[in-house]
Write a protein that holds these residues in place. Sequence first.
Motif, PDB file in Angstrom:
ATOM      1  N   SER A   1      49.910  30.570  79.179  1.00  0.00           N
ATOM      2  CA  SER A   1      50.161  29.596  78.115  1.00  0.00           C
ATOM      3  C   SER A   1      51.273  28.636  78.517  1.00  0.00           C
ATOM      4  CB  SER A   1      50.538  30.317  76.813  1.00  0.00           C
ATOM      5  OG  SER A   1      51.692  31.111  76.992  1.00  0.00           O
ATOM      6  N   ALA A   2      50.928  27.356  78.706  1.00  0.00           N
ATOM      7  CA  ALA A   2      51.859  26.245  78.945  1.00  0.00           C
ATOM      8  C   ALA A   2      53.086  26.641  79.750  1.00  0.00           C
ATOM      9  CB  ALA A   2      52.297  25.655  77.599  1.00  0.00           C
ATOM     10  N   PRO A   3      52.948  26.845  81.065  1.00  0.00           N
ATOM     11  CA  PRO A   3      54.092  27.277  81.869  1.00  0.00           C
ATOM     12  C   PRO A   3      55.254  26.288  81.833  1.00  0.00           C
ATOM     13  CG  PRO A   3      52.284  26.541  83.272  1.00  0.00           C
ATOM     14  CD  PRO A   3      51.745  26.620  81.883  1.00  0.00           C
ATOM     15  N   LEU A   4      56.461  26.821  81.786  1.00  0.00           N
ATOM     16  CA  LEU A   4      57.659  25.992  81.802  1.00  0.00           C
ATOM     17  C   LEU A   4      58.056  25.604  83.214  1.00  0.00           C
ATOM     18  CD1 LEU A   4      59.785  27.976  79.182  1.00  0.00           C
ATOM     19  CD2 LEU A   4      58.332  25.976  78.783  1.00  0.00           C
ATOM     20  N   LEU A   5      57.637  26.399  84.181  1.00  0.00           N
ATOM     21  CA  LEU A   5      57.906  26.128  85.591  1.00  0.00           C
ATOM     22  C   LEU A   5      56.613  25.740  86.297  1.00  0.00           C
ATOM     23  CD1 LEU A   5      60.332  29.080  86.368  1.00  0.00           C
ATOM     24  CD2 LEU A   5      60.909  26.664  86.540  1.00  0.00           C
ATOM     25  N   PRO A   6      56.655  24.764  87.216  1.00  0.00           N
ATOM     26  CA  PRO A   6      55.425  24.326  87.887  1.00  0.00           C
ATOM     27  C   PRO A   6      54.864  25.405  88.803  1.00  0.00           C
ATOM     28  CG  PRO A   6      57.351  23.308  88.888  1.00  0.00           C
ATOM     29  CD  PRO A   6      57.838  24.022  87.666  1.00  0.00           C
ATOM     30  N   ALA A   7      53.566  25.594  88.722  1.00  0.00           N
ATOM     31  CA  ALA A   7      52.902  26.579  89.579  1.00  0.00           C
ATOM     32  C   ALA A   7      52.672  25.994  90.971  1.00  0.00           C
ATOM     33  CB  ALA A   7      51.569  26.997  88.959  1.00  0.00           C
ATOM     34  N   GLY A   8      52.770  26.837  91.985  1.00  0.00           N
ATOM     35  CA  GLY A   8      52.400  26.424  93.330  1.00  0.00           C
ATOM     36  C   GLY A   8      53.401  25.542  94.048  1.00  0.00           C
ATOM     37  N   ASP A   9      54.603  25.387  93.489  1.00  0.00           N
ATOM     38  CA  ASP A   9      55.609  24.549  94.133  1.00  0.00           C
ATOM     39  C   ASP A   9      56.961  25.234  94.001  1.00  0.00           C
ATOM     40  OD1 ASP A   9      57.380  22.616  95.029  1.00  0.00           O
ATOM     41  OD2 ASP A   9      56.296  20.951  94.112  1.00  0.00           O
ATOM     42  N   ALA A  10      57.305  26.055  94.982  1.00  0.00           N
ATOM     43  CA  ALA A  10      58.540  26.840  94.917  1.00  0.00           C
ATOM     44  C   ALA A  10      59.774  25.948  94.869  1.00  0.00           C
ATOM     45  CB  ALA A  10      58.620  27.787  96.116  1.00  0.00           C
ATOM     46  N   TYR A  11      59.731  24.812  95.593  1.00  0.00           N
ATOM     47  CA  TYR A  11      60.884  23.914  95.597  1.00  0.00           C
ATOM     48  C   TYR A  11      61.111  23.303  94.215  1.00  0.00           C
ATOM     49  CZ  TYR A  11      64.129  20.200  96.805  1.00  0.00           C
ATOM     50  OH  TYR A  11      65.216  19.381  96.843  1.00  0.00           O
ATOM     51  N   ALA A  12      60.033  22.852  93.580  1.00  0.00           N
ATOM     52  CA  ALA A  12      60.147  22.256  92.241  1.00  0.00           C
ATOM     53  C   ALA A  12      60.661  23.294  91.247  1.00  0.00           C
ATOM     54  CB  ALA A  12      58.801  21.698  91.790  1.00  0.00           C
ATOM     55  N   ARG A  13      60.229  24.532  91.383  1.00  0.00           N
ATOM     56  CA  ARG A  13      60.723  25.589  90.493  1.00  0.00           C
ATOM     57  C   ARG A  13      62.215  25.827  90.727  1.00  0.00           C
ATOM     58  NH1 ARG A  13      55.834  27.974  91.958  1.00  0.00           N
ATOM     59  NH2 ARG A  13      56.830  29.528  93.290  1.00  0.00           N
ATOM     60  N   ALA A  14      62.635  25.812  91.981  1.00  0.00           N
ATOM     61  CA  ALA A  14      64.052  25.996  92.290  1.00  0.00           C
ATOM     62  C   ALA A  14      64.885  24.862  91.705  1.00  0.00           C
ATOM     63  CB  ALA A  14      64.253  26.076  93.807  1.00  0.00           C
ATOM     64  N   GLN A  15      64.386  23.626  91.791  1.00  0.00           N
ATOM     65  CA  GLN A  15      65.109  22.492  91.223  1.00  0.00           C
ATOM     66  C   GLN A  15      65.231  22.611  89.709  1.00  0.00           C
ATOM     67  OE1 GLN A  15      66.661  19.792  93.004  1.00  0.00           O
ATOM     68  NE2 GLN A  15      66.365  21.442  94.469  1.00  0.00           N
ATOM     69  N   ALA A  16      64.163  23.035  89.056  1.00  0.00           N
ATOM     70  CA  ALA A  16      64.201  23.217  87.603  1.00  0.00           C
ATOM     71  C   ALA A  16      65.225  24.280  87.222  1.00  0.00           C
ATOM     72  CB  ALA A  16      62.813  23.597  87.092  1.00  0.00           C
ATOM     73  N   ARG A  17      65.245  25.369  87.971  1.00  0.00           N
ATOM     74  CA  ARG A  17      66.218  26.426  87.696  1.00  0.00           C
ATOM     75  C   ARG A  17      67.643  25.934  87.930  1.00  0.00           C
ATOM     76  NH1 ARG A  17      62.282  29.797  90.758  1.00  0.00           N
ATOM     77  NH2 ARG A  17      61.147  31.059  89.222  1.00  0.00           N
ATOM     78  N   PHE A  18      67.839  25.124  88.959  1.00  0.00           N
ATOM     79  CA  PHE A  18      69.172  24.598  89.259  1.00  0.00           C
ATOM     80  C   PHE A  18      69.694  23.775  88.087  1.00  0.00           C
ATOM     81  CE2 PHE A  18      71.942  21.157  90.558  1.00  0.00           C
ATOM     82  CZ  PHE A  18      72.902  21.812  91.317  1.00  0.00           C
ATOM     83  N   TRP A  19      68.880  22.851  87.567  1.00  0.00           N
ATOM     84  CA  TRP A  19      69.359  21.979  86.493  1.00  0.00           C
ATOM     85  C   TRP A  19      69.497  22.725  85.178  1.00  0.00           C
ATOM     86  CZ3 TRP A  19      72.095  18.224  87.828  1.00  0.00           C
ATOM     87  CH2 TRP A  19      71.837  17.522  88.997  1.00  0.00           C
ATOM     88  N   ALA A  20      68.647  23.687  84.925  1.00  0.00           N
ATOM     89  CA  ALA A  20      68.815  24.514  83.724  1.00  0.00           C
ATOM     90  C   ALA A  20      70.121  25.293  83.805  1.00  0.00           C
ATOM     91  CB  ALA A  20      67.627  25.462  83.563  1.00  0.00           C
ATOM     92  N   ASP A  21      70.425  25.811  84.969  1.00  0.00           N
ATOM     93  CA  ASP A  21      71.673  26.544  85.174  1.00  0.00           C
ATOM     94  C   ASP A  21      72.878  25.617  85.050  1.00  0.00           C
ATOM     95  OD1 ASP A  21      73.050  29.099  86.149  1.00  0.00           O
ATOM     96  OD2 ASP A  21      73.694  27.687  87.693  1.00  0.00           O
TER      97      ASP A  21
END
Length: 227
Positions: free
Chosen positions: A87-107
């Motif tokens: 259901s509507a993922p908050l993190l992009p699938a299939g792109d580890a770098y994009a997920r890391a960037q999202a986690r960085f800015w959330a942090d």
Amino acid sequence: MAGAAKSGHQLQLLDFWVSPFGQRCRIALDEKGLPYEYLEQDLANKSELLLRSNPVHKKIPVLLHAGRPVCESLIILHYLDEAFPSSAPLLPAGDAYARAQARFWADYVDKKVYECGTRLWKLKGEPQAQAVAEMLDILRTLDGALGDGREFFGGAAFGLADVALAPFTSWFHAYERFGGFSVEEECPRLAAWAKRCAQRPSVAKNVTPPEKVYDFICGLKKRFGIE
């Protein structure tokens, strides 16, 4: 840590109405289309359920999933993505770098905005001036992270970093009033982003109006004897 509350809902959220950290969780739950029961907490007289569910920090928000507690807002957001991946993922699938960037800015938001904002309205004189300068630096950093032509922090999709920051947009008004600056003038991309977020049903439904946040902070100042 805690037993299940008596409810027909699989998901329950222990929260406080004005908390930007709890609002993150509400936005995420609505974005993912997950029904839940909202359990408003009296933070001056903490419930037995809250103390059982979060015995370490004794604070909201707490997500109960089939009675099992998950604490800390960003951890709750990650948990929702993992527990309900379809259901509507908050993190992009299939792109580890994009997920890391999202986690960085959330942090980054988690570590910077609320703490600096609290100093901004609590302090006076030079310490407050320092808090204002730091807040402007934080907001300008976030403005730069958006870049030109990006709708949201992850690009076209509303995601984790947006959910983490969106509740604080209603606190901007108070920061401006106490700090003597304008977010729109200092950080136009961030201000435009905030307006886009406000148009999302999940944000409009769950984020406290700015004037109510300002009144809440004024009440805190009065209670703490801050002129």
